[in-house]
Design a protein around this motif. Structure first.
Motif, PDB file in Angstrom:
ATOM      1  N   LYS A 101     -50.867 -11.588  27.629  1.00 36.40           N
ATOM      2  CA  LYS A 101     -49.846 -10.861  26.703  1.00 36.40           C
ATOM      3  C   LYS A 101     -50.206  -9.452  26.491  1.00 36.40           C
ATOM      4  CE  LYS A 101     -48.785 -10.257  21.465  1.00 36.40           C
ATOM      5  NZ  LYS A 101     -49.334 -10.558  20.876  1.00 36.40           N
ATOM      6  N   ARG A 102     -48.675  -8.542  26.566  1.00 38.24           N
ATOM      7  CA  ARG A 102     -49.129  -7.198  26.768  1.00 38.24           C
ATOM      8  C   ARG A 102     -49.287  -6.558  24.827  1.00 38.24           C
ATOM      9  NH1 ARG A 102     -45.160  -2.605  30.127  1.00 38.24           N
ATOM     10  NH2 ARG A 102     -43.661  -3.299  28.236  1.00 38.24           N
ATOM     11  N   LEU A 110     -45.918 -11.139  36.231  1.00 37.36           N
ATOM     12  CA  LEU A 110     -47.883 -11.247  36.738  1.00 37.36           C
ATOM     13  C   LEU A 110     -48.662  -9.883  36.969  1.00 37.36           C
ATOM     14  CD1 LEU A 110     -49.602 -13.422  36.883  1.00 37.36           C
ATOM     15  CD2 LEU A 110     -50.254 -12.813  39.425  1.00 37.36           C
ATOM     16  N   THR A 111     -48.961  -9.658  35.733  1.00 34.47           N
ATOM     17  CA  THR A 111     -49.876  -8.076  35.976  1.00 34.47           C
ATOM     18  C   THR A 111     -51.304  -8.183  35.921  1.00 34.47           C
ATOM     19  OG1 THR A 111     -47.769  -6.915  33.947  1.00 34.47           O
ATOM     20  CG2 THR A 111     -50.121  -6.554  34.376  1.00 34.47           C
ATOM     21  N   ASP A 125     -39.184  -7.323  28.372  1.00 38.51           N
ATOM     22  CA  ASP A 125     -38.637  -8.654  27.725  1.00 38.51           C
ATOM     23  C   ASP A 125     -37.177  -8.258  28.078  1.00 38.51           C
ATOM     24  OD1 ASP A 125     -40.345  -9.310  26.495  1.00 38.51           O
ATOM     25  OD2 ASP A 125     -40.573  -8.106  25.037  1.00 38.51           O
ATOM     26  N   LYS A 126     -36.116  -8.079  28.049  1.00 36.83           N
ATOM     27  CA  LYS A 126     -34.759  -7.962  28.536  1.00 36.83           C
ATOM     28  C   LYS A 126     -34.938  -8.505  30.373  1.00 36.83           C
ATOM     29  CE  LYS A 126     -33.411  -6.441  24.929  1.00 36.83           C
ATOM     30  NZ  LYS A 126     -33.320  -7.188  23.866  1.00 36.83           N
ATOM     31  N   LEU A 127     -35.761  -8.347  30.861  1.00 35.01           N
ATOM     32  CA  LEU A 127     -35.609  -8.213  32.320  1.00 35.01           C
ATOM     33  C   LEU A 127     -35.532  -9.520  32.509  1.00 35.01           C
ATOM     34  CD1 LEU A 127     -36.445  -5.113  33.821  1.00 35.01           C
ATOM     35  CD2 LEU A 127     -34.414  -5.797  33.771  1.00 35.01           C
ATOM     36  N   ALA A 128     -37.145  -9.998  31.574  1.00 33.03           N
ATOM     37  CA  ALA A 128     -37.486 -11.469  32.484  1.00 33.03           C
ATOM     38  C   ALA A 128     -36.744 -12.834  32.570  1.00 33.03           C
ATOM     39  CB  ALA A 128     -39.056 -12.111  31.034  1.00 33.03           C
TER      40      ALA A 128
END
Length: 168
Positions: A149-150, A72-73, A62-65
């Protein structure tokens, strides 16, 4: 093969290290109810036994996004045409070094492999799929599921008392 024995104190140390491996030995010893020299000696032994594979930093997606994009996972099922030991080993040897492949499992029944793949975007995934899957004549089927979503990610292993003896 020699039997490896770990006790409750070892399990406490392993569990504490899974939660936060950056703790000082003094803090770790306190939390595990051990003396610092005993804690240090036990952790060293657990490393030597291979119980502790490595220590890493878990990054905040979330902070790196905002800086790198969400990426993409994908969970990817791979079925090979021929499943001999040599073909399974060869496929594994090709995909494991790819940095986009975060996890690789041989599975049964169903597909031969399940991969967890993280790419920057769809073009990067397509490039990876071409390099690793479609260029391999032994890959019969590829099925990718893309994460929306994870909901959970926790690398921590539950440590049960029955896991105290290994390799009899």
């Amino acid at each position: 093969m020699e039997s490896i024995v770990i006790d409750e104190a070892d399990l406490r140390l392993l569990d504490l290290l899974q939660i936060d491996a950056s703790r000082s030995n003094q803090t770790l010893a306190e939390l595990a109810h051990l003396s610092p020299p005993t804690s240090l000696r036990r952790v060293k032994r657990l490393r030597q036994l291979g119980m502790i594979e490595r220590e890493v930093a878990l990054l905040s997606t979330d902070k790196l996004a905002p800086l790198l994009g969400h990426g993409l996972t994908a969970l990817v099922e791979i079925t090979l045409e021929r499943q001999g030991a040599e073909q399974l080993d060869a496929f594994e040897a090709r995909v494991v070094p790819a940095p986009e492949v975060q996890q690789c499992y041989r599975v049964s029944p169903g597909p031969d492999f399940m991969l967890v793949v993280h790419c920057g975007d769809m073009p990067a995934y397509l490039d990876l799929a071409r390099r690793l899957f479609t260029s391999d004549a032994n890959v019969r089927n590829v099925k990718a599921f893309f994460s929306l979503k994870r909901a959970k990610f926790d690398p921590r292993l539950p440590l049960h008392r029955s896991a105290t003896k290994a390799g009899s």
